[in-house]
Design an enzyme around this catalytic site. Structure first.
Site, PDB file in Angstrom:
ATOM      1  N   SER A   6       0.811  -1.231   0.000  1.00 34.32           N
ATOM      2  CA  SER A   6       0.000   0.000   0.000  1.00 34.32           C
ATOM      3  C   SER A   6       0.835   1.266   0.000  1.00 34.32           C
ATOM      4  O   SER A   6       1.627   1.480   0.921  1.00 34.32           O
ATOM      5  CB  SER A   6      -0.872   0.091   1.263  1.00 34.32           C
ATOM      6  OG  SER A   6      -1.839  -0.871   1.284  1.00 34.32           O
ATOM      7  N   HIS A  49      -5.453  -9.606  -1.697  1.00 30.09           N
ATOM      8  CA  HIS A  49      -5.491  -9.978  -0.288  1.00 30.09           C
ATOM      9  C   HIS A  49      -6.633 -10.946  -0.011  1.00 30.09           C
ATOM     10  O   HIS A  49      -7.638 -10.931  -0.724  1.00 30.09           O
ATOM     11  CB  HIS A  49      -5.729  -8.725   0.569  1.00 30.09           C
ATOM     12  CG  HIS A  49      -4.720  -7.635   0.357  1.00 30.09           C
ATOM     13  ND1 HIS A  49      -4.810  -6.743  -0.677  1.00 30.09           N
ATOM     14  CD2 HIS A  49      -3.603  -7.310   1.046  1.00 30.09           C
ATOM     15  CE1 HIS A  49      -3.783  -5.896  -0.619  1.00 30.09           C
ATOM     16  NE2 HIS A  49      -3.036  -6.223   0.414  1.00 30.09           N
ATOM     17  N   TYR A 103      -8.684 -10.532   2.257  1.00 33.29           N
ATOM     18  CA  TYR A 103      -9.857  -9.738   2.650  1.00 33.29           C
ATOM     19  C   TYR A 103     -10.673  -9.261   1.464  1.00 33.29           C
ATOM     20  O   TYR A 103     -11.778  -8.742   1.631  1.00 33.29           O
ATOM     21  CB  TYR A 103      -9.477  -8.570   3.567  1.00 33.29           C
ATOM     22  CG  TYR A 103      -8.578  -7.513   2.979  1.00 33.29           C
ATOM     23  CD1 TYR A 103      -9.030  -6.637   2.004  1.00 33.29           C
ATOM     24  CD2 TYR A 103      -7.266  -7.373   3.427  1.00 33.29           C
ATOM     25  CE1 TYR A 103      -8.205  -5.646   1.489  1.00 33.29           C
ATOM     26  CE2 TYR A 103      -6.432  -6.387   2.930  1.00 33.29           C
ATOM     27  CZ  TYR A 103      -6.907  -5.532   1.956  1.00 33.29           C
ATOM     28  OH  TYR A 103      -6.091  -4.568   1.447  1.00 33.29           O
ATOM     29  N   GLU A 104     -10.138  -9.433   0.257  1.00 30.03           N
ATOM     30  CA  GLU A 104     -10.925  -9.096  -0.938  1.00 30.03           C
ATOM     31  C   GLU A 104     -11.761 -10.295  -1.391  1.00 30.03           C
ATOM     32  O   GLU A 104     -12.370 -10.260  -2.452  1.00 30.03           O
ATOM     33  CB  GLU A 104      -9.990  -8.675  -2.072  1.00 30.03           C
ATOM     34  CG  GLU A 104      -9.202  -7.414  -1.751  1.00 30.03           C
ATOM     35  CD  GLU A 104      -8.165  -7.114  -2.812  1.00 30.03           C
ATOM     36  OE1 GLU A 104      -8.555  -6.660  -3.897  1.00 30.03           O
ATOM     37  OE2 GLU A 104      -6.966  -7.341  -2.557  1.00 30.03           O
ATOM     38  N   ALA A 134       2.419  -2.278   4.459  1.00 33.03           N
ATOM     39  CA  ALA A 134       2.070  -1.268   5.454  1.00 33.03           C
ATOM     40  C   ALA A 134       1.542  -2.013   6.671  1.00 33.03           C
ATOM     41  O   ALA A 134       0.835  -3.014   6.529  1.00 33.03           O
ATOM     42  CB  ALA A 134       1.000  -0.336   4.902  1.00 33.03           C
ATOM     43  N   MET A 184      -2.096  -7.103   6.901  1.00 34.66           N
ATOM     44  CA  MET A 184      -3.006  -8.054   6.237  1.00 34.66           C
ATOM     45  C   MET A 184      -2.395  -8.678   4.988  1.00 34.66           C
ATOM     46  O   MET A 184      -3.116  -9.006   4.037  1.00 34.66           O
ATOM     47  CB  MET A 184      -4.316  -7.347   5.887  1.00 34.66           C
ATOM     48  CG  MET A 184      -4.986  -6.695   7.089  1.00 34.66           C
ATOM     49  SD  MET A 184      -6.445  -5.768   6.619  1.00 34.66           S
ATOM     50  CE  MET A 184      -6.705  -4.765   8.092  1.00 34.66           C
ATOM     51  N   ASN A 201       0.914   3.514  11.322  1.00 37.62           N
ATOM     52  CA  ASN A 201      -0.002   3.996  12.367  1.00 37.62           C
ATOM     53  C   ASN A 201       0.221   3.198  13.649  1.00 37.62           C
ATOM     54  O   ASN A 201       0.696   2.069  13.612  1.00 37.62           O
ATOM     55  CB  ASN A 201      -1.455   3.793  11.905  1.00 37.62           C
ATOM     56  CG  ASN A 201      -1.752   2.344  11.549  1.00 37.62           C
ATOM     57  OD1 ASN A 201      -1.433   1.897  10.432  1.00 37.62           O
ATOM     58  ND2 ASN A 201      -2.303   1.601  12.475  1.00 37.62           N
TER      59      ASN A 201
HETATM   60  N1  HPA Z   1      -3.660  -3.239  11.274  1.00 42.35           N
HETATM   61  C1  HPA Z   1      -3.722  -4.108  10.241  1.00 42.35           C
HETATM   62  N2  HPA Z   1      -3.255  -3.812   9.037  1.00 42.35           N
HETATM   63  C2  HPA Z   1      -2.705  -2.605   8.843  1.00 42.35           C
HETATM   64  C3  HPA Z   1      -2.620  -1.662   9.870  1.00 42.35           C
HETATM   65  C4  HPA Z   1      -3.122  -1.983  11.146  1.00 42.35           C
HETATM   66  O1  HPA Z   1      -3.079  -1.194  12.114  1.00 42.35           O
HETATM   67  N3  HPA Z   1      -2.014  -0.564   9.338  1.00 42.35           N
HETATM   68  C5  HPA Z   1      -1.737  -0.845   8.051  1.00 42.35           C
HETATM   69  N4  HPA Z   1      -2.156  -2.085   7.735  1.00 42.35           N
END
Ligand code: HPA
Length: 259
Positions: A25, A77, A79-80, A107, A199, A223
């Site tokens: 990402s 992914h 999740y898709e 990411a 993920m 994050n």
């Molecule tokens: N959790 C899961 N996947 C992610 C996150 C997160 O905080 N940040 C970026 N991808």
């Protein structure tokens, strides 16, 4: 190759890349460092395409610092609604092209109080919490004692020190998503020894090891994980990734030149 797999198009067959990269990402900018020989959209390779913004699907063939690379910019992914075999089709394609070393980027949220958003973490190991494996149906009992190559880790750590890049090392928890985690889940993952959570990556790393590739992987810590600061947003993940991408690009470019 199994019958559920994808085929190589003639365009990429004769390039013989040595190193493969998968960009996560917001991290697609690394392709600007490549002396490009060809750009091939995933649809022309019969690779599955992601619908997630920040994951454009193309294979870039070219050289970085004189090393032939094949870059998968964008991934699909679980999740898709994709399966583990689809999520790892690109890695098998790289294997068929002759790639022996694979660099994965993603990411991730940081779970470690000392690893701050905007910084990078090199994976030392992972927790595959997706409940899936690309190896279901075989090969069985692949050894995962050293998924992320010690030799590559040593090389990149040395490179980071030389460049003054703050590069953490830690354990990545591979989750299914698509939702971000709850604070309770993050407390659980911290107790399990995870330093970052995301993920992707774990299935690709497993597939690559099954093919005998050496693997290195890097998480852009975009994050604080849920419950450690404010609410999470995908936009923030992509923006922080794009901002931090240049630092890792320097490290990768340098690592590829040293070969
Ligand atoms: N959790 C899961 N996947 C992610 C996150 C997160 O905080 N940040 C970026 N991808």
């Amino acid at each position: 190759m199994r019958s559920d797999d994808f085929t190589i198009s003639g365009i990429v067959q004769d390039f013989y890349p040595r190193v493969g990269l998968v960009l996560g990402s917001g991290l697609g900018g690394f392709t600007q460092r490549v002396e490009v020989a060809a750009r091939v959209p995933y649809r022309d390779l019969a690779l599955p395409q992601s619908g997630v913004p920040g994951h454009d699907g193309e294979m870039v063939l070219g050289t970085v610092g004189g090393t032939r690379v094949a870059i998968l910019s964008g991934r699909v992914h679980l999740y898709e609604g994709r399966g583990a075999r689809e999520a790892t089709a690109g890695v098998r394609l790289l294997g068929q092209l002759g790639v022996r070393q694979l660099i994965l980027t993603n990411a991730a949220g940081t779970l470690n109080d000392s690893f701050r958003p905007g910084e990078w973490m090199m994976l030392t190991d992972h927790l595959n919490l997706t409940g899936e494996s690309p190896l279901t149906g075989g090969p069985q009992f692949v050894d995962l004692s050293e998924v992320y190559s010690l030799a590559l880790r040593a090389r990149f750590l040395a490179g980071a020190a030389a460049q003054g890049l703050r590069l953490h090392a830690g354990v990545y928890a591979g989750l299914r998503g698509p939702q971000y985690e709850t604070p309770a889940e993050i407390r659980m993952l911290r107790a399990l020894g995870a330093d970052a959570g995301g993920m992707s990556t774990v299935l690709e790393a497993i597939q690559a090891r099954a093919l005998g590739m050496e693997v290195a992987a890097f998480s852009c810590l975009t994050n604080w994980a849920a419950g450690m600061a404010g609410p999470l947003s995908h936009q923030e993940v992509v923006e922080v990734g794009a901002e931090a991408a240049g630092a890792l690009a320097d490290l990768l470019e340098d690592g590829l030149r040293a070969r």
